[in-house]
Write an enzyme that holds these catalytic residues in place. Sequence first.
Site, mmCIF file in Angstrom:
data_model
loop_
_atom_site.group_PDB
_atom_site.id
_atom_site.type_symbol
_atom_site.label_atom_id
_atom_site.label_comp_id
_atom_site.label_asym_id
_atom_site.label_seq_id
_atom_site.Cartn_x
_atom_site.Cartn_y
_atom_site.Cartn_z
ATOM 1 N N CYS A 66 0.842 -1.205 0.000
ATOM 2 C CA CYS A 66 0.000 0.000 0.000
ATOM 3 C C CYS A 66 0.871 1.246 0.000
ATOM 4 O O CYS A 66 1.805 1.366 0.795
ATOM 5 C CB CYS A 66 -0.912 0.009 1.222
ATOM 6 S SG CYS A 66 -2.250 -1.200 1.142
ATOM 7 N N GLU A 73 2.681 6.173 2.979
ATOM 8 C CA GLU A 73 3.375 5.343 3.957
ATOM 9 C C GLU A 73 4.681 4.814 3.368
ATOM 10 O O GLU A 73 5.553 4.385 4.108
ATOM 11 C CB GLU A 73 2.496 4.202 4.459
ATOM 12 C CG GLU A 73 2.071 3.177 3.434
ATOM 13 C CD GLU A 73 1.286 2.037 4.071
ATOM 14 O OE1 GLU A 73 1.909 0.984 4.307
ATOM 15 O OE2 GLU A 73 0.083 2.187 4.329
#
Length: 299
Positions: free
Chosen positions: A221, A291
């Site tokens: 992700c 992230e």
Amino acid sequence: MGAEPSGNIFARIPKVENFSFAANTTYGCGGCARRAYFPRTEEEACRLFSALSECGEKFVVLGNGSNVLAQDGLYDGAVVSTKNLKKISLVSRSQALLYCGSGVTVAELLNFCTANGLGGAEFTAGIPATLGGLVYMNGGAGGGWIGDIVNSVRIFDGKLRVLSQEECNFSYKHSTMRDINSIILGVNLQLTHLNAATIQKNIKDRLLARSAVPSGKSCGCVFKNYFGVSAGSIIESAGLKGKRIGNAVVSEKHCNFILNCGGKKSSDIYALINFVKDEVYKKFGVTLEEEVCYIGDFK
């Protein structure tokens, strides 16, 4: 960064010249660093960290390279790889307390846990990370987070320190270690006693759940979820499924994955990350936060 810094510590530690980020990250792209060091012990890692810091050398600590995007061209610094920090041992069998060096992979951890009847870490199955990287990011899957089973973390930031779970300040995709200049040496995990058959079933179930994850070269992700709302669903709602820039593509299977479809340029991925952020903000007023960790300079 030109000639290698002088000093016995630099001569003794295994190293490679022209370290390829494309060959050492899950994204499979990016340029190279002039050299990478591979300390074999925690003592070597501490001495190397100090020596590089003292001579003003820029460096980055790298584990399995699974949540990073490295710049194209030459990274003007060194890489300190933790891959050789493989110590794994029972601190206390009765208390199910396990020590793992930062270079221990998730697969190695779970193999050891299965052989020794230690449960609680099965949620990590399939994550392509080392324990150091997982702890740094407070990584997790399936509702479990590594910070939940950390007893303490051993780091070096010029001094050897042992941080308690509380001192690590674990939160969503974050830990104290992200805010300080340090190297994670290892981690004590607080596990539970569990029979091997149950551990194996839990691992199998987790791997089955991860089969929905897009295949191909990625960092996992790219963005953090937005106040509990899936970043992937936000990106899909913005109409960006399948969006492509060069060899970078927003996955049709999971829109929070940006895939590297055979390219060598990190700039394509970086451009698509920023395009996605801009489009989501324009349509929803939502600022997505990455992230993924960047190595080097991106313009």
